[in-house]
Design a protein around this motif. Structure first.
Motif, short mmCIF file in Angstrom:
data_model
loop_
_atom_site.label_atom_id
_atom_site.label_comp_id
_atom_site.label_asym_id
_atom_site.label_seq_id
_atom_site.Cartn_x
_atom_site.Cartn_y
_atom_site.Cartn_z
N THR A 81 0.73 -1.22 -0.03
CA THR A 81 0.05 -0.06 -0.19
C THR A 81 0.75 1.24 -0.07
OG1 THR A 81 -1.89 -1.13 1.12
CG2 THR A 81 -2.00 1.02 1.27
N LEU A 82 2.02 1.17 0.74
CA LEU A 82 2.90 2.21 0.75
C LEU A 82 3.38 2.50 -0.65
CD1 LEU A 82 5.57 1.85 3.78
CD2 LEU A 82 3.94 3.78 3.54
N LEU A 83 3.87 1.37 -1.37
CA LEU A 83 4.34 1.46 -2.86
C LEU A 83 3.30 2.00 -3.53
CD1 LEU A 83 6.52 0.59 -4.87
CD2 LEU A 83 5.60 -1.85 -4.61
N GLU A 84 2.08 1.69 -3.48
CA GLU A 84 0.96 1.89 -4.55
C GLU A 84 0.82 3.46 -4.32
OE1 GLU A 84 -2.51 -0.16 -5.21
OE2 GLU A 84 -3.68 1.25 -4.30
N GLY A 85 1.09 4.01 -3.02
CA GLY A 85 0.88 5.55 -3.03
C GLY A 85 2.07 6.43 -3.54
N LEU A 86 2.91 5.66 -3.32
CA LEU A 86 4.48 6.36 -3.92
C LEU A 86 4.36 6.24 -5.50
CD1 LEU A 86 7.20 7.43 -3.34
CD2 LEU A 86 7.91 5.03 -3.31
N GLU A 87 4.21 5.09 -5.94
CA GLU A 87 4.08 4.97 -7.61
C GLU A 87 3.15 5.92 -7.98
OE1 GLU A 87 3.40 2.93 -11.44
OE2 GLU A 87 2.00 3.69 -9.99
N ALA B 68 9.58 -4.37 -17.93
CA ALA B 68 8.40 -3.47 -17.35
C ALA B 68 7.43 -4.54 -16.66
CB ALA B 68 7.85 -2.72 -18.39
N VAL B 69 6.83 -4.54 -15.72
CA VAL B 69 5.93 -5.11 -15.10
C VAL B 69 4.69 -4.35 -14.79
CG1 VAL B 69 5.16 -6.71 -12.99
CG2 VAL B 69 7.53 -6.52 -13.95
N VAL B 70 3.68 -4.57 -15.52
CA VAL B 70 2.24 -3.83 -15.60
C VAL B 70 1.34 -4.50 -14.80
CG1 VAL B 70 0.70 -2.69 -16.96
CG2 VAL B 70 2.88 -3.39 -17.92
N VAL B 71 0.82 -3.62 -13.57
CA VAL B 71 -0.29 -4.39 -12.75
C VAL B 71 -1.54 -3.38 -12.73
CG1 VAL B 71 1.28 -5.70 -11.39
CG2 VAL B 71 0.98 -3.36 -10.88
N PRO B 72 -2.89 -3.96 -12.65
CA PRO B 72 -3.85 -2.98 -12.36
C PRO B 72 -4.14 -2.57 -11.02
CG PRO B 72 -4.74 -5.31 -12.80
CD PRO B 72 -3.01 -5.42 -12.62
N HIS B 73 -3.30 -3.48 -10.07
CA HIS B 73 -3.60 -3.05 -8.50
C HIS B 73 -2.20 -3.46 -7.81
CE1 HIS B 73 -7.94 -2.98 -9.04
NE2 HIS B 73 -7.87 -4.20 -9.58
N ILE B 74 -1.65 -2.63 -6.93
CA ILE B 74 -0.42 -3.07 -6.28
C ILE B 74 -0.92 -3.45 -4.89
CG2 ILE B 74 1.57 -2.16 -5.17
CD1 ILE B 74 1.82 -0.21 -7.58
N ASP B 96 16.46 -5.80 -13.82
CA ASP B 96 15.54 -4.77 -13.01
C ASP B 96 14.18 -4.74 -13.69
OD1 ASP B 96 17.73 -3.64 -11.22
OD2 ASP B 96 18.32 -2.22 -13.00
N VAL B 97 13.31 -4.46 -12.65
CA VAL B 97 12.03 -4.45 -12.64
C VAL B 97 11.52 -2.94 -12.57
CG1 VAL B 97 9.56 -4.97 -11.44
CG2 VAL B 97 11.47 -6.79 -11.56
N LEU B 98 10.81 -2.29 -13.81
CA LEU B 98 10.37 -1.22 -13.71
C LEU B 98 8.73 -1.54 -13.46
CD1 LEU B 98 11.71 0.68 -16.75
CD2 LEU B 98 11.95 1.33 -14.62
N LEU B 99 8.23 -0.91 -12.41
CA LEU B 99 6.86 -1.19 -12.12
C LEU B 99 5.96 -0.07 -12.47
CD1 LEU B 99 4.93 -2.88 -10.43
CD2 LEU B 99 5.31 -1.28 -8.45
N TYR B 100 4.67 -0.49 -13.45
CA TYR B 100 3.84 0.51 -13.73
C TYR B 100 2.37 -0.06 -13.25
CZ TYR B 100 7.40 1.86 -17.14
OH TYR B 100 8.75 2.29 -17.48
N HIS B 101 1.81 1.01 -12.73
CA HIS B 101 0.47 0.63 -12.03
C HIS B 101 -0.48 1.16 -13.00
CE1 HIS B 101 -2.67 1.49 -8.88
NE2 HIS B 101 -2.85 0.54 -9.27
N VAL B 102 -1.28 0.46 -13.76
CA VAL B 102 -2.13 1.09 -14.70
C VAL B 102 -3.76 0.72 -14.23
CG1 VAL B 102 -0.67 0.77 -16.60
CG2 VAL B 102 -2.19 -0.88 -16.11
#
Lengths: 353, 353
Positions: A81-87, B68-74, B96-102
């Protein structure tokens, strides 16, 4: 100094007699540096023939547009949840998040040793874990910004709750209800025994009892690894005491959920036979009807992201520091049953009927 | 074709009459391409003066070492746990993992539009969400590898459970116990109504009832947004039926936790008055004593990571496809109470006592 030895910012800071952070700010023309200090740093840099390194130059321009986020756990609700806010904040600012899970001491060592060599981020955000002394030096030598969230990291901008204050809200609530025999389920991080989150929550318990004039009984404190099942085991241990507590303070909601399971299986009523309070306000806490001390987790990630953006823009970090927690009273806490006080230790014990 | 128009792989694929993926494999000397096909693609590339682009050349070398890792929810457990498994494998391989929250449609559009221009990853892993047709073309035009986990993405290597099979395990368990009046709490993704995970779980319910010779009663199906509180509301709705079900199948454990809260608050016993079964085996399911269909979530992330490593090494993805689920029977399911069958609709109703 031999000509081929690369002078780094740590050398400049040492020579100028200032911290790395100050040297970094002075060299990047940061506005909030006293003129006298800036002059001293520039003089030291000149004496040492210090060349602003590519990494240091990123301070101003954010050359990589990437931020490393370091977490000790990914799948736990608090960290995710911390990560989600930061991202969300970093993405809005068009910065990419490089995620590093450092689960144990070897991971930590590996991360901090390799990151500088790779020179691939403008900043590091540390979520819910400490940064050790040698690691700090390494990060500072890179000239990257460092921000912490979900825990206070000495010397860096951070956003966190006050664990001791949160613990007091929980224990004071039990005392207010009339409980005089209060157990605590503390947790340890197997890989990070020195992380101060839990000591603060434990200290709150000791201080609250002392202020209420209650004795510290070592048997009422059970320390287990973090998690629901360990929480269940801890409650079993408390129920097996000759004289069990009438209320239990758990260091986190997930631990409290386990404790509640044990009570239900033992046929005990919550809160009539035993009150339970946690810390966090996990999404399941409402469903479990758990009284808890709520902390704004996503908001801490957001605030850390905003502090970082301010730093990357050359400004001062704002909006950080300690964020407030609040007691959320639900159905898992109530007054002790008449006759359950320790003054009547010959009365039927809750765990044994 | 004007000299300054850059020919891309899509042009080559079109000219050769093959898919993008085939053109990509042929041009990167992938072993599993028929000689005749490879010759056709190479001829098309020559006719169009196609130059292997930097992006396409990454197919072989993995030039960026980033995924790139794409997720709908973290912050949801399922997605965070997939991510944890995937990250562990990629980190071990020094990627390395680049995290993308969509999180919504706008995020998705933004991600897929901007990623190719940035040319900064060797591969994209899509966790628990669909990839639309236009998005697929965009990813393929980059020449990056694509892998999906936690859901099947057409045309790509994936690792996922069979949602319909998992749903059957849940509903068949209730039928086996003797339930004949079974409710379903289905969930929708507000941003992704077309994602097939839930349709599979819903189809399982309809098929299981049909095979058991039971009628489909629309009132027994409640569809709510994902989450514990919506699950609680859904159960309230089922309890308000003239003739409530004797068992409820929830599409996920977190929804089931909410449903159980409503039952407890209504003073109903689980499973005597109402059985509840979920899907997932969330860490809290054991504590809540919830019968569920367990899926190996972290393992799906690990398997997706391994498939990706094989692809980046120029090999075939192995170990993907559908992973097995299994029924975990706990205390939340049992036979219906005598007299609660629909044949005796005049008997006392569970929700109304």
């Amino acid at each position: 100094m031999p000509p081929h030895t690369r002078v780094n910012m740590a050398d400049v800071a040492r020579r100028a007699g200032v911290s790395m952070a100050t040297a970094s700010r002075a060299l990047s023309n940061h506005p909030h540096v006293a003129e006298e200090t800036r002059a001293r740093v520039l003089a030291a840099a000149e004496q040492l023939s210090y060349v602003v390194s590519p990494e240091a130059s990123r301070l101003a321009g954010g050359a990589t547009d990437r931020v490393a986020v370091v977490v000790p756990h990914i799948s736990r609700w608090f960290f995710a949840t911390l990560l989600e806010g930061l991202e969300a904040v970093l993405r809005d600012a068009d910065l990419d998040v490089l995620l590093y899970h450092v689960g144990d001491a070897a991971d930590r060592r590996d991360f901090f040793q390799r990151l500088p060599a790779r020179r691939k981020v403008d900043a590091v955000v540390v979520l819910g874990m400490p940064v050790m002394h040698g690691e700090r030096e390494r990060l500072e030598s890179m000239g990257v910004h460092i921000v912490a969230a979900g825990g206070q990291v000495e010397h860096y901008p951070y956003v966190s709750i006050d664990d001791a204050a949160a613990g007091r809200q929980a224990v004071d609530h039990l005392l207010f209800l009339g409980h005089r025999r209060i157990g605590m389920i503390a947790t340890v991080e197997p890989t990070e025994p020195g992380w101060p989150a839990n000591p603060g929550r434990a200290r709150a318990y000791r201080e609250a009892l002392a202020e209420a004039g209650l004795p510290a009984e070592p048997g009422l404190v059970v320390t287990v690894p973090w998690g629901g099942v360990p929480g269940a085991d801890a409650m079993s241990q408390l129920l097996s005491l000759r004289e069990p507590p009438t209320a239990v303070y758990a260091h986190s909601d997930e631990v409290a959920f386990g404790a509640m399971r044990t009570l239900r299986r033992a046929g005990l009523r919550i809160p009539e036979d035993m009150s339970v309070v946690g810390i966090d306000d996990h999404p399941m806490a409402e469903l479990a009807d758990l009284t808890t001390v709520a902390q704004p987790v996503r908001d801490q990630g957001v605030a850390a992201g905003r502090m970082l953006l301010a730093l990357l823009a050359g400004g001062e970090p704002e909006g950080g520091g300690t964020v407030a927690t609040r007691l959320v009273v639900r159905g898992s806490t109530g007054p002790p049953r008449p006759g359950s006080s320790r003054a009547r230790s010959s009365s039927p014990r809750p765990g044994r009927r």
